[in-house]
Design a protein around this motif. Sequence first.
Motif, PDB file in Angstrom:
ATOM      1  N   LYS A 340     -10.014   3.315   5.677  1.00 43.12           N
ATOM      2  CA  LYS A 340      -8.780   3.053   4.926  1.00 43.12           C
ATOM      3  C   LYS A 340      -8.764   1.629   4.376  1.00 43.12           C
ATOM      4  CE  LYS A 340      -3.767   3.400   5.461  1.00 43.12           C
ATOM      5  NZ  LYS A 340      -2.716   3.860   6.418  1.00 43.12           N
ATOM      6  N   SER A 360      -4.976   7.509  -1.315  1.00 44.56           N
ATOM      7  CA  SER A 360      -4.079   8.292  -0.474  1.00 44.56           C
ATOM      8  C   SER A 360      -3.324   7.367   0.460  1.00 44.56           C
ATOM      9  CB  SER A 360      -4.881   9.282   0.368  1.00 44.56           C
ATOM     10  OG  SER A 360      -5.413  10.286  -0.454  1.00 44.56           O
ATOM     11  N   PHE A 361      -2.231   7.890   1.006  1.00 48.76           N
ATOM     12  CA  PHE A 361      -1.492   7.150   2.024  1.00 48.76           C
ATOM     13  C   PHE A 361      -1.401   7.987   3.280  1.00 48.76           C
ATOM     14  CE2 PHE A 361       0.290   5.548  -2.028  1.00 48.76           C
ATOM     15  CZ  PHE A 361      -0.072   4.210  -1.887  1.00 48.76           C
ATOM     16  N   GLY A 362      -1.151   7.330   4.407  1.00 45.31           N
ATOM     17  CA  GLY A 362      -0.911   8.054   5.647  1.00 45.31           C
ATOM     18  C   GLY A 362      -2.183   8.668   6.199  1.00 45.31           C
ATOM     19  N   GLU A 363      -2.007   9.719   6.972  1.00 45.71           N
ATOM     20  CA  GLU A 363      -3.144  10.337   7.650  1.00 45.71           C
ATOM     21  C   GLU A 363      -3.311  11.777   7.171  1.00 45.71           C
ATOM     22  OE1 GLU A 363      -4.887   8.287   9.462  1.00 45.71           O
ATOM     23  OE2 GLU A 363      -3.330   6.757   9.147  1.00 45.71           O
ATOM     24  N   LYS A 364      -3.408  11.953   5.899  1.00 47.91           N
ATOM     25  CA  LYS A 364      -3.535  13.307   5.371  1.00 47.91           C
ATOM     26  C   LYS A 364      -4.900  13.896   5.678  1.00 47.91           C
ATOM     27  CE  LYS A 364      -0.347  13.739   1.565  1.00 47.91           C
ATOM     28  NZ  LYS A 364      -0.219  13.979   0.134  1.00 47.91           N
ATOM     29  N   GLN A 369      -5.921  15.675   0.784  1.00 46.80           N
ATOM     30  CA  GLN A 369      -6.256  14.592  -0.144  1.00 46.80           C
ATOM     31  C   GLN A 369      -6.991  15.143  -1.373  1.00 46.80           C
ATOM     32  OE1 GLN A 369      -7.346  10.639   1.618  1.00 46.80           O
ATOM     33  NE2 GLN A 369      -7.691  11.841   3.463  1.00 46.80           N
ATOM     34  N   ASP A 372      -4.501  16.683  -3.618  1.00 44.79           N
ATOM     35  CA  ASP A 372      -3.796  15.655  -4.386  1.00 44.79           C
ATOM     36  C   ASP A 372      -4.612  15.233  -5.610  1.00 44.79           C
ATOM     37  OD1 ASP A 372      -1.668  15.664  -2.670  1.00 44.79           O
ATOM     38  OD2 ASP A 372      -2.355  13.931  -1.499  1.00 44.79           O
TER      39      ASP A 372
END
Length: 421
Positions: A340, A360-364, A369, A372
């Motif tokens: 990250k 991306s954000f967070g823990e997808k 991802q 997205d």
Amino acid sequence: MTKYQSITGTRDVLPEEQPYWRFIEKKIYEITSLFGYQRVDPPIFEETRLFIRSVGETTDIVEKEMYTFVDKGDTSLTLRPEFTAGFIRLYLQNGMHMLPKPVKLFSMGPIFRFERPQAGRFRQHTQFNVEAFGEQDSAMDVEVMSIAWQLYAELGFRGLRFQLNSTGCPQCRPAYIETLKAYYHTRLQEICSDCKRRLDRNALRLLDCKSPGCQPVIAAAPVISQHLCSSCDDHFHHLTGYLDRLGRPYEINHKLVRGLDYYSKTVFEVWVQGIGSQNAMCGGGRYDGLIEQLGGEPTPGIGFGSGIERIILSMKEQGLQPEPLPEPRVLVIYFGAKAKARAMDLVFTLRNEKIPALMSFGEKSFKAQMRDANRMHAACVLILGDSEVEQGVISIKDLRQGEQIQVTEAEMVNRVKNLIR
RNA sequence: GUGGGUGUAGCUCAGCUGGCUAGAGCACCAGGUUGUGGCCCUGGUGGCCGCGGGUUCGAAUCCCGUCACUCACCCCA
């Protein structure tokens, strides 16, 4: 249900509609620049008396459509119901009347009128407005009209036509109005109650009454073009001559009288389908007495306003597509905390190279991802997982071809540049 | 200011003449693949059925009012 909602007659312009706005703005800048017009931005509100004086006390706009309020300094202010008055005030206040004539200006922004909304009509709408001060030559009229014409043509509209008329001048209009009134007095029995009221207040408006009963009366009414003084008549003939020469289709519409009192000589509209029951995409004309009336030297002027919302409505109706807006081309996805941190470095590196990139954000999950990336129409994804971090490489997946390669950080920017074309 | 139409999930809508815990498609989230998108399958989140009142054993459904949206008139861009 959300508790708050937008005010009647106002609307939100969402991302889906932005390409239309950006496309139209771009064309406006191109064309005004081509014609030598400069942008100005008068304030959204002015003293109420400015609009009353310019638009006319007995017009619908002043009588019932203005957003007028008293501020904390006890001054009566009004949200602008049109552009021209503010332009003239700006022109005089900033000494622009000392500039070489003609002074050619344009603007774009919100206009406010308290009306019942319907298709193509809002309480807040956006106008593109053009004004040229200081030139009475009818070639000036042609230039101003051509700006509107070229804008619509470049947006893709076909089958456009001008509606054209002359409303005369202080030399000839009063006599025409008297003739018109005298004629109407002979047919008082036949006309609607609105027209009886108009007869005294604003006789020119009799001509655009829509009431069926009034149509035969209008059809037989005296026509202004036959009552113009020689100056107005010459002006009009030169204008139509120039339009013929340019091959611009127009119809002379004797019923075209504008709702603002200040017009003189030329009045025109451009008509188009697909804006509900409205047919005018722009409206304007000459106002040779107005600048003097507002305290300036006698100065001729001509201009028009065009409703952007109406243009967009009609574009949609006719299937005219705006240029698409650029989308982010690259998504950086990652797995784990170490990756990250590197993903953040990468996304900023890409943006420094002017490559539109997101992370991306967070823990997808990986799958999320990737989804997205697909949804944002990314051309490629940069993948940073455990193995990439270990090997010090970056995986690049071309989403259109489905191929995936591994590159070093040094190679990354060039690889991506090739893929996002 | 006047007249018509419409208000049910984020969006598009279905819910017939009133009847059990209000539905579909799309979208969103998750899983099917503990590191690979689109397609497909499965599951899930999400509604004081615009608001208020009335009728009724019972109202998304009927009645009244109200608000909003929408279209048209008026007027305008």
